[in-house]
Design an enzyme around this catalytic site. Structure first.
Site, PDB file in Angstrom:
ATOM      1  N   ARG A   1       1.823  -6.741  -3.951  1.00  0.00           N
ATOM      2  CA  ARG A   1       1.425  -7.049  -5.317  1.00  0.00           C
ATOM      3  C   ARG A   1       2.345  -6.258  -6.232  1.00  0.00           C
ATOM      4  O   ARG A   1       2.936  -5.257  -5.824  1.00  0.00           O
ATOM      5  CB  ARG A   1      -0.034  -6.676  -5.563  1.00  0.00           C
ATOM      6  CG  ARG A   1      -0.317  -5.196  -5.432  1.00  0.00           C
ATOM      7  CD  ARG A   1      -1.686  -4.858  -6.020  1.00  0.00           C
ATOM      8  NE  ARG A   1      -2.104  -3.511  -5.621  1.00  0.00           N
ATOM      9  CZ  ARG A   1      -2.910  -2.748  -6.346  1.00  0.00           C
ATOM     10  NH1 ARG A   1      -3.392  -3.187  -7.490  1.00  0.00           N
ATOM     11  NH2 ARG A   1      -3.255  -1.551  -5.931  1.00  0.00           N
TER      12      ARG A   1
ATOM     13  N   GLY B   1       8.635  -3.270 -11.323  1.00  0.00           N
ATOM     14  CA  GLY B   1       9.928  -3.324 -10.642  1.00  0.00           C
ATOM     15  C   GLY B   1      10.067  -2.277  -9.550  1.00  0.00           C
ATOM     16  O   GLY B   1      11.181  -1.935  -9.149  1.00  0.00           O
ATOM     17  N   ARG B   2       8.961  -1.784  -9.063  1.00  0.00           N
ATOM     18  CA  ARG B   2       8.954  -0.767  -7.995  1.00  0.00           C
ATOM     19  C   ARG B   2       9.629   0.550  -8.418  1.00  0.00           C
ATOM     20  O   ARG B   2       9.971   1.375  -7.583  1.00  0.00           O
ATOM     21  CB  ARG B   2       9.632  -1.293  -6.705  1.00  0.00           C
ATOM     22  CG  ARG B   2       8.842  -2.412  -6.014  1.00  0.00           C
ATOM     23  CD  ARG B   2       7.560  -1.828  -5.398  1.00  0.00           C
ATOM     24  NE  ARG B   2       6.906  -2.715  -4.459  1.00  0.00           N
ATOM     25  CZ  ARG B   2       5.913  -3.577  -4.750  1.00  0.00           C
ATOM     26  NH1 ARG B   2       5.494  -3.703  -6.001  1.00  0.00           N
ATOM     27  NH2 ARG B   2       5.361  -4.300  -3.816  1.00  0.00           N
ATOM     28  N   LEU B   3       9.833   0.715  -9.727  1.00  0.00           N
ATOM     29  CA  LEU B   3      10.401   1.989 -10.185  1.00  0.00           C
ATOM     30  C   LEU B   3       9.226   2.917 -10.527  1.00  0.00           C
ATOM     31  O   LEU B   3       8.903   3.149 -11.690  1.00  0.00           O
ATOM     32  CB  LEU B   3      11.314   1.753 -11.389  1.00  0.00           C
ATOM     33  CG  LEU B   3      12.360   2.849 -11.622  1.00  0.00           C
ATOM     34  CD1 LEU B   3      13.226   3.082 -10.384  1.00  0.00           C
ATOM     35  CD2 LEU B   3      13.240   2.492 -12.812  1.00  0.00           C
TER      36      LEU B   3
END
Ligand SMILES: Cc1cc2nc3c(=O)[nH]c(=O)nc-3n(C[C@H](O)[C@H](O)[C@H](O)COP(=O)(O)O)c2cc1C
Length: 215
Positions: free
Chosen positions: A9, A190-192
């Protein structure tokens, strides 16, 4: 088999900046703990405790944290359990609070100490009699022949123990994980993700540094 490779997710928490952090790890933990309680997530005080034996072989399990303050995080257990044996030879642990509902985790590393009899009594006394009987009857982490055997031990103990609270056995007590690092992780777009870590800084006479870690 379900396709786990497609289970993901997006994280969408607002960015966590150094300026957003409280001045101390304990105040920051207070804030996030209030958030997880307010979210209604189950077992907000459940934490994964990792320990290792003398050879460095890791082990991990969930316990319930019964209190925390500047000195650390406290939980109750059997000193004779597997974790107790590991902590006797290697008194260090890592904790993970897995607060999925909030896209957050808190990670702690530190030394572990026993909390002493008075503080252990304070953890033991509020336990329901049923839980006290179970803790005495069950020699935690030992192999048993059957569930029947355990139930029989509880029944015997119940019949032998006067009504009311069951005395705390010396083998049951609390541990405190005294933090050296406390990391606050929050999932970002953005997985940052954001990772801000309080690190005990002995050079600074007991002060703490804050470091940002790459996600
Ligand atoms: C939600 C949850 C809470 C738990 N809380 C405790 C606890 O507070 N103390 C404890 O000794 N075990 C607790 N357990 C059981 C431990 O995970 C574990 O089975 C037990 O402590 C034996 O671990 P060990 O053999 O590694 O010593 C809990 C398990 C779950 C799933």
């Amino acid at each position: 088999m379900p396709d786990l490779s497609r289970m993901r997710r997006d994280y969408d928490q607002p960015v966590l900046r150094e300026d957003d952090l409280a001045a101390t790890w304990v105040e920051q933990f207070d804030r996030w703990f209030a958030d997880v309680v307010a979210s209604g997530a189950a077992d907000p005080n459940a934490v994964v405790v990792a320990t290792a034996d003398a050879d460095g072989a890791p082990d991990a399990r969930i316990v319930l944290v019964k209190g925390y303050d500047e000195a650390g995080f406290v939980f109750g257990t059997s000193y004779a359990s597997a974790k107790g044996a590991q902590l006797a030879v290697n008194p260090r642990a890592a904790l993970v609070f897995p607060w999925h509902a909030l896209q957050r985790q808190v990670r702690v590393t530190g030394r572990v100490e026993r909390i002493g009899d008075t503080a252990s009594d304070a953890l033991w006394d509020p336990r329901p009699r049923e839980a006290q009987l179970a803790a005495v009857a069950s020699v935690q982490s030992t192999v048993v022949d059957s569930r029947d055997e355990l139930e029989a031990r509880v029944r015997l103990l119940d019949s032998e123990t006067p009504e009311g609270s069951v005395p705390r056995p010396p083998v049951w007590g609390g541990y405190r994980v005294v933090p050296e690092t406390v990391e606050f992780w929050q999932g970002g777009p953005g997985r940052l993700h954001d990772r801000l870590r309080f690190v005990r800084d002995d050079e600074e006479g007991g002060g703490w540094l804050v470091q940002r870690l790459a996600p």
